[in-house]
Design a protein around this motif. Structure first.
Motif, PDB file in Angstrom:
ATOM      1  N   ALA A   1       0.837  -1.209   0.000  1.00 55.56           N
ATOM      2  CA  ALA A   1       0.000   0.000   0.000  1.00 55.56           C
ATOM      3  C   ALA A   1       0.871   1.258   0.000  1.00 55.56           C
ATOM      4  CB  ALA A   1      -0.928  -0.004   1.210  1.00 55.56           C
ATOM      5  N   HIS A   2       1.937   1.246   0.761  1.00 55.09           N
ATOM      6  CA  HIS A   2       2.871   2.377   0.818  1.00 55.09           C
ATOM      7  C   HIS A   2       3.517   2.590  -0.548  1.00 55.09           C
ATOM      8  CE1 HIS A   2       6.628   4.142   3.099  1.00 55.09           C
ATOM      9  NE2 HIS A   2       5.849   5.104   2.634  1.00 55.09           N
TER      10      HIS A   2
ATOM     11  N   GLY B   1       0.818  16.347  13.409  1.00 56.31           N
ATOM     12  CA  GLY B   1       1.255  14.975  13.144  1.00 56.31           C
ATOM     13  C   GLY B   1       0.570  14.415  11.903  1.00 56.31           C
ATOM     14  N   ALA B   2       0.967  13.223  11.538  1.00 56.78           N
ATOM     15  CA  ALA B   2       0.412  12.565  10.358  1.00 56.78           C
ATOM     16  C   ALA B   2      -0.974  12.015  10.668  1.00 56.78           C
ATOM     17  CB  ALA B   2       1.332  11.436   9.926  1.00 56.78           C
ATOM     18  N   SER B   3      -1.739  11.790   9.621  1.00 55.47           N
ATOM     19  CA  SER B   3      -3.091  11.269   9.816  1.00 55.47           C
ATOM     20  C   SER B   3      -3.047   9.797  10.253  1.00 55.47           C
ATOM     21  CB  SER B   3      -3.910  11.393   8.527  1.00 55.47           C
ATOM     22  OG  SER B   3      -3.500  10.431   7.582  1.00 55.47           O
ATOM     23  N   ALA B   4      -3.973   9.447  11.115  1.00 56.97           N
ATOM     24  CA  ALA B   4      -4.053   8.073  11.617  1.00 56.97           C
ATOM     25  C   ALA B   4      -4.313   7.092  10.482  1.00 56.97           C
ATOM     26  CB  ALA B   4      -5.142   7.973  12.682  1.00 56.97           C
ATOM     27  N   SER B   5      -5.082   7.515   9.480  1.00 59.83           N
ATOM     28  CA  SER B   5      -5.382   6.612   8.364  1.00 59.83           C
ATOM     29  C   SER B   5      -4.134   6.286   7.551  1.00 59.83           C
ATOM     30  CB  SER B   5      -6.479   7.202   7.467  1.00 59.83           C
ATOM     31  OG  SER B   5      -6.067   8.439   6.930  1.00 59.83           O
ATOM     32  N   THR B   6      -3.253   7.266   7.373  1.00 63.31           N
ATOM     33  CA  THR B   6      -2.004   7.009   6.645  1.00 63.31           C
ATOM     34  C   THR B   6      -1.101   6.089   7.459  1.00 63.31           C
ATOM     35  OG1 THR B   6      -2.144   9.163   5.567  1.00 63.31           O
ATOM     36  CG2 THR B   6      -0.005   8.073   5.530  1.00 63.31           C
ATOM     37  N   ILE B   7      -1.008   6.311   8.742  1.00 65.99           N
ATOM     38  CA  ILE B   7      -0.211   5.451   9.623  1.00 65.99           C
ATOM     39  C   ILE B   7      -0.707   4.012   9.532  1.00 65.99           C
ATOM     40  CG2 ILE B   7       0.372   4.960  12.040  1.00 65.99           C
ATOM     41  CD1 ILE B   7       0.276   8.054  12.478  1.00 65.99           C
ATOM     42  N   SER B   8      -2.018   3.856   9.567  1.00 66.68           N
ATOM     43  CA  SER B   8      -2.615   2.520   9.468  1.00 66.68           C
ATOM     44  C   SER B   8      -2.361   1.890   8.102  1.00 66.68           C
ATOM     45  CB  SER B   8      -4.121   2.618   9.738  1.00 66.68           C
ATOM     46  OG  SER B   8      -4.735   1.380   9.551  1.00 66.68           O
ATOM     47  N   LEU B   9      -2.490   2.678   7.052  1.00 69.79           N
ATOM     48  CA  LEU B   9      -2.316   2.179   5.686  1.00 69.79           C
ATOM     49  C   LEU B   9      -0.895   1.675   5.439  1.00 69.79           C
ATOM     50  CD1 LEU B   9      -3.668   1.873   2.868  1.00 69.79           C
ATOM     51  CD2 LEU B   9      -2.768   4.148   2.348  1.00 69.79           C
TER      52      LEU B   9
ATOM     53  N   ALA C   1       3.141   1.890   9.662  1.00 66.24           N
ATOM     54  CA  ALA C   1       4.348   2.478  10.252  1.00 66.24           C
ATOM     55  C   ALA C   1       4.064   3.938  10.591  1.00 66.24           C
ATOM     56  CB  ALA C   1       5.515   2.400   9.274  1.00 66.24           C
ATOM     57  N   ASN C   2       4.921   4.511  11.407  1.00 62.87           N
ATOM     58  CA  ASN C   2       4.846   5.950  11.644  1.00 62.87           C
ATOM     59  C   ASN C   2       5.226   6.679  10.365  1.00 62.87           C
ATOM     60  OD1 ASN C   2       4.070   5.895  14.356  1.00 62.87           O
ATOM     61  ND2 ASN C   2       6.179   5.651  15.030  1.00 62.87           N
ATOM     62  N   VAL C   3       4.568   7.787  10.109  1.00 66.04           N
ATOM     63  CA  VAL C   3       4.889   8.604   8.944  1.00 66.04           C
ATOM     64  C   VAL C   3       6.067   9.494   9.321  1.00 66.04           C
ATOM     65  CG1 VAL C   3       4.046  10.367   7.356  1.00 66.04           C
ATOM     66  CG2 VAL C   3       2.508   8.550   8.129  1.00 66.04           C
ATOM     67  N   ALA C   4       7.101   9.469   8.490  1.00 65.82           N
ATOM     68  CA  ALA C   4       8.304  10.255   8.761  1.00 65.82           C
ATOM     69  C   ALA C   4       8.085  11.690   8.277  1.00 65.82           C
ATOM     70  CB  ALA C   4       9.514   9.623   8.082  1.00 65.82           C
ATOM     71  N   ILE C   5       7.341  12.457   9.089  1.00 62.18           N
ATOM     72  CA  ILE C   5       7.033  13.829   8.689  1.00 62.18           C
ATOM     73  C   ILE C   5       8.302  14.680   8.603  1.00 62.18           C
ATOM     74  CG2 ILE C   5       4.644  13.755   9.483  1.00 62.18           C
ATOM     75  CD1 ILE C   5       5.568  15.306  12.004  1.00 62.18           C
TER      76      ILE C   5
END
Length: 187
Positions: free
Chosen positions: A50-51, A142-150, A153-157
């Motif tokens: 997905a990423h 911070g990053a959106s929870a949906s992106t983290i879930s997708l 991993a943690n989003v490297a903002i």
């Protein structure tokens, strides 16, 4: 456009293979031990399919929107230079491990927005404001929870911010280069 994107998409897919991705991941400790290729290659592997699809789609959108100013040499040059700069500057962050093209994508979009502005296109300002607003939002909320879930991993903002700065730095370097070559021209 397919000629422009096909080799990059093949490389992104290849980088997802487990032995390759292990060899490509941006890893602070391994970089500091001399595995400097990871400064670039960490940007080309991803946490999951997905990423990969999300970043590949963003790259395709970028290439479609800016097909009039891109060619394979310019795109590869931008990808590699923003990857190297982002990978190097991530060493100044607390990140220990990183994968994904999103930092580089932010750099590409900032570079292209400035390119549009230089060509006096109003869309450049809209894109620049949009990307800067997105990055500011991420830095504050911070990053959106949906992106983290997708991406699982943690989003490297931090990579988004650094990549965007690298796109702007490339434009600045080119500006100073053109100023110096113009002043060196015979009069």
């Amino acid at each position: 456009m397919l000629k422009l994107l096909f080799p990059i998409l093949v490389m992104l897919g290849f980088a997802q293979l487990t032995p390759v991705s292990d060899f490509f991941t941006w890893d602070r400790n391994l970089i500091l031990q001399g595995e400097v290729w990871r400064l670039i290659t960490g940007n080309f592997t991803h946490t999951n399919l997905a990423h990969l699809i999300m970043n590949a789609a963003a790259l395709m959108v970028f290439c479609f929107i800016f097909k009039d100013i891109l060619n394979p040499k310019k795109l590869w040059g931008l990808l590699l230079s923003i990857s190297l700069m982002t990978g190097g500057l991530l060493l100044l962050s607390p990140i220990q491990s990183y994968v994904g093209l999103s930092g580089v994508l932010h750099g590409l979009f900032i570079w292209a927005a400035i390119e549009d502005i230089k060509q006096q296109r109003s869309t450049g300002w809209l894109l620049l404001v949009g990307v800067v607003a997105k990055i500011a939002w991420e830095q504050y909320f911070g990053a959106s929870a949906s992106t983290i879930s997708l991406i699982n991993a943690n989003v490297a903002i931090e990579a988004h911010l650094i990549g965007a700065c690298c796109g702007a730095i490339l434009q600045l370097l080119y500006y100073f280069y053109t100023l110096s070559t113009a002043s060196d021209a015979p009069k």
